[in-house]
Design an enzyme around this catalytic site. Structure first.
Site: not given
Lengths: 546, 289
Positions: A85, A114, A150, A177-178, A261, A263, A265, A276, A310-311, A336, A339, A458
């Site tokens: 998932h 293009d 994951w 690809s990315s 991390h 990722e 963002y 925006s 922090h993870h 943040t 924003k 979890r």
């Protein structure tokens, strides 16, 4: 008109504004295309498909968790579902969807014909279906798919069966690809802007994608390295994550989250950009604090590189490390906050109307902020010892990803769908989709905060009976939220093939920006010649001081 | 911002090469996965995938080269290629940074912790009693058995000189190209390719010695892991760089490139310098220190 392509008609074409250069065969159009709009459509359709596949897996999880005890699936299959998932939603749904938006909108927004590297653009997309076919195929192997989460933490992930190598190679393909997609975005934005489209005149969506592309370039290779180390530890006897050989499983976590991390963002910055764009249009005011928004985006991107641990607060880091990563993480609340306050200020005293894109944008601002605040709670290292690996974390990141990134994707889809198709979608069904989504997403995820605070871990298919009530609410919300998304599919299908209401060039009366100066649907090649940018076309003209 | 030559854009036609590349890639990688899982017959389909990828590279780059030689690319396209190559190299740098990071983390933190430093006292006492941290190490479990390391001032030092020299020869080739002197261009390119080839041969020699004499293998704990993965990926990049330079040389012999339009040459040179700089990092952090 020019010597560039006149003698190259076999290999090249010279676009002119109104001519239809669409290839006519199905394969020519979709398999071999170099057109940014076609490739954008491929990305968007693919990501919607993956969203439904990943969502179905989420429903398997929620069905099993409807009641305590084991009812529907084996624990190992449950673990495969949580793992797949996440992989599918992150790499198959949200990221490709944003690349689809980038493909469709960036050339139109900066006045380019293009993307800068159209052939590579085709390859960036066409790697993905193969990568996900390989990833999904592992579910049908005898030993099943990956089940270690994951994040692929060793040593658990190294116990994955024969599917392991397939998963690693699928991740490599997604990374390739990315990276190609990001190179294209950077080259397009840096090199293809029309004269007059200075950096600080770019729409915020373009800015946020530029910064996202930098993040992708910096971290996708690191993920590739991390999974390569897993592969060699598994098959070739290296000891990167084996303490007996002088390695360390925790090292994987550091490398993974150095990718992981930024990722998150990568998944949210383009969302900030879309919001925006939408809020000013429906507030009939220019974006408040355009330059501050750009700087805040850049600050968030920078900070995202120095907060990864922090993870891992519970993993046994030195105290200095815990403190550094705690304070650095809290610092992210500042840009943040800039924003969120700017979005609120944009709406302040605006003549607001509430079409579907605006509803999703408003839902985003409110619900994403809830996710941000629970993130602030998690950033407190001492408190995180309690929250870590509980459903509180699940609630947190689903608030920023579902009513965050996914709502922004839906807002953007409703906002630009008339531009893409030339027809209006059904506002009534769009609004229905929003309200049902907004209600059920909270029924789905809000109770998970309470579950987590009460101690439910979890990634476990069973739980203690006292958690039953909140889990039932969550599961009911999950199924209803899932069903609601079929409305979204219906609205899109209706708009693309059945709607009879044509869209104007400027679909929304006070929308500004180059994409609204071209007809709806946008011509196959938007700009054959660089458009002259005048102040009225610039989204944030009032902010341009030079 | 780029100038728009002739006030028009370049947009290529539909292309079949990407889908060929995707097919080659999936055949190669899926076969590799089956092969790793013990299905050794998959090696043939692996080779088929590699062949398709090589075919794709030939076809795709061939098309781009033909278009370039026919002068269909304007300055804007040139800028896009430059940006693309520069950021591709950046992504490669980050890939190597990942492995350097693993090396530094292991040396500076993991090994001392296993030896009881910092907060690792209990780890050392209960899990690995008697382990004294040192480098190079194959860990407290002495994974892979005894080994010796490659001395820095043997083959590695020679290889350093070779790569540094090749950095000079590629620059001389560039000067020759800019001065429109075709013969020195080809000769200096040939010298660069040759130096790259000698580097790879010497590295193979070094690997053979490591495996056969020194007992140093990929399985020699964290030292062997970082040593072979860093130098191995670097060696692959040297090989790739040498192939790229060889193509550039062959193109030069066919009369491609002009003094003011030769981005492919420059891209190859950038790549070669990148490989060179990575080696300097390797020489210092893997061999010397």
């Amino acid at each position: 008109m020019s010597s560039i392509a006149a003698h190259e008609s076999d290999a090249l074409r010279m676009p002119d504004a109104q001519a239809d250069h669409k290839p006519h065969g199905f394969l020519d159009r979709w398999l071999f295309t170099t057109n940014h709009k076609d490739i954008g459509t491929l990305y968007l359709v693919f990501s919607l498909l993956m969203f439904l596949v990943g969502g179905t897996m989420a429903l398997v999880i929620r069905a099993e968790l409807f009641m305590p005890g084991l009812q529907l699936v084996e624990p190992d299959f449950f673990n495969q579902m949580t793992t797949m998932h996440a992989l599918i939603m992150v790499f198959g749904a949200v990221m490709p969807a944003w690349v689809g938006f980038a493909n469709w909108m960036i050339p139109m927004m900066i006045g380019a014909p293009d993307m800068a590297l159209p052939r590579m653009n085709n390859w960036s997309f066409w790697i993905l279906p193969f990568a996900f076919a390989m990833l999904l195929s592992t579910l049908f192997m005898d030993s099943g798919g990956p089940a270690a989460g994951w994040t692929l933490y060793p040593p658990l992930s190294l116990q994955t069966g024969p599917s392991f190598a397939f998963v690693v190679f699928a991740v490599h393909m997604m990374g390739i690809s990315s990276i190609m997609g990001s190179i294209n975005v950077i080259a397009t934005i840096m090199n293809m802007r029309a004269p007059g489209m200075t950096l600080l005149r770019m729409p915020l969506f373009v800015w946020t994608w530029l910064i996202t592309a930098y993040l992708l370039m910096a971290v996708m290779p690191v993920l590739a390295g991390a999974v390569t180390m897993l592969l060699t530890d598994h098959f070739f006897g290296t000891s990167f994550f084996n303490a007996a050989g002088g390695g360390d499983p925790v090292m994987f976590q550091h490398i993974f989250w150095f990718f992981g991390h930024p990722e998150v963002y990568i998944m949210i910055l383009p969302a900030f950009g879309v919001i925006s764009e939408i809020l000013p249009t429906f507030s009939r005011k220019p974006l408040f604090g355009y330059a501050a928004m750009v700087y805040a985006t850049a600050s968030i991107a920078f900070l995202s590189f120095i907060v990864w641990a922090h993870h891992m607060f519970t993993v046994g880091m030195p105290l200095e490390g815990e403190l550094f990563f705690m304070y650095a993480t809290m610092l992210i609340a500042v840009p943040t906050g800039v924003k969120v306050f700017n979005w609120v200020s944009t709406m302040w005293k605006g003549a607001m109307t509430f079409e579907t894109p605006m509803l999703f944008a408003l839902g985003f601002v409110v619900l994403f902020t809830i996710g941000g605040l629970s993130g602030l709670m998690l950033s407190i290292a001492a408190a995180d010892l309690q929250y870590h690996d509980t459903y509180f974390v699940v609630a947190h990141f689903h608030y920023v990803l579902v009513p965050g990134s996914v709502f922004a994707l839906m807002a953007g889809t409703y906002y630009w769908l008339p531009k893409w198709t030339g027809r209006m979608y059904s506002e009534r069904w769009g609004k229905t989709h929003f309200w049902l989504s907004a209600i059920f997403v909270n029924v789905l995820f809000f109770p998970q905060h309470f579950l987590g605070l009460a101690g439910m871990p979890r990634r476990i298919p069973d739980y203690s009976p006292q958690f039953a009530d909140f889990n039932q609410w969550s599961s009911i919300g999950g199924f209803l939220f899932g069903a609601t998304q079929l409305i979204f599919v219906g609205v899109i299908v209706h708009c693309v093939w059945f709607s009879r209401k044509p869209a104007r060039a400027r679909v929304w009366e006070s929308a500004r920006g180059l994409e609204w100066t071209v007809p709806s649907p946008a011509p196959y090649h938007t700009f054959a010649e660089p458009p002259d940018i005048d102040e009225s076309m610039v989204v944030h003209a009032d902010e341009v001081s030079h | 911002m780029a100038q728009h030559a002739d006030n028009a854009y370049y947009v290529p036609h539909a292309t079949r090469w990407p889908i060929v590349g995707s097919l080659g890639m999936i055949i190669m990688l899926a076969s590799a996965a089956y092969w790793l899982n013990g299905a050794s017959a998959a090696r043939w389909s692996f080779l088929l995938g590699v062949a398709i990828l090589v075919f794709m590279v030939f076809g795709w780059f061939g098309q781009v080269i033909r278009e370039s030689e026919r002068g269909v690319y304007n300055e804007q396209v040139d800028s896009s290629f430059r940006l693309g190559m520069a950021w591709f190299i950046f992504s490669e740098i980050m890939f190597f940074a990942c492995f350097f990071g693993a090396l530094f983390y292991a040396r500076a933190l993991v090994v001392p912790w296993l030896g009881g430093e910092g907060s690792g006292a209990a780890t050392n006492e209960y899990l690995w009693p008697g382990y004294v941290p040192h480098w190079p190490t194959n860990g407290p479990g002495e994974v892979g058995g005894d080994f010796q390391t490659i001395p820095a001032f043997g083959i590695p030092f020679v290889n350093t000189l070779i790569l540094l020299t090749s950095g000079v020869t590629i620059t001389l080739a560039h000067h020759a190209l800019k001065a429109a002197r075709r013969t020195p261009l080809i000769l200096w390119l040939a010298a660069t390719v040759l130096l790259g080839l000698v580097f790879v041969v010497l590295q193979v020699e070094e690997y053979l010695e490591a495996y056969q004499v020194l007992g140093l293998t990929l399985g020699s704990g964290i030292y062997g892991s970082t040593f072979f993965m860093l130098t191995g990926f670097h060696g692959l990049h040297v090989s790739l760089g040498a192939i790229i330079l060889l193509v550039i040389m062959l193109r030069s012999m066919r009369g491609h490139f002009t003094p003011d339009s030769h981005f492919a040459f420059e891209a190859a040179a950038w790549y070669w310098h990148f490989v060179d700089v990575v080696w300097l990092g390797l020489f210092i952090f893997v061999y010397v220190l």
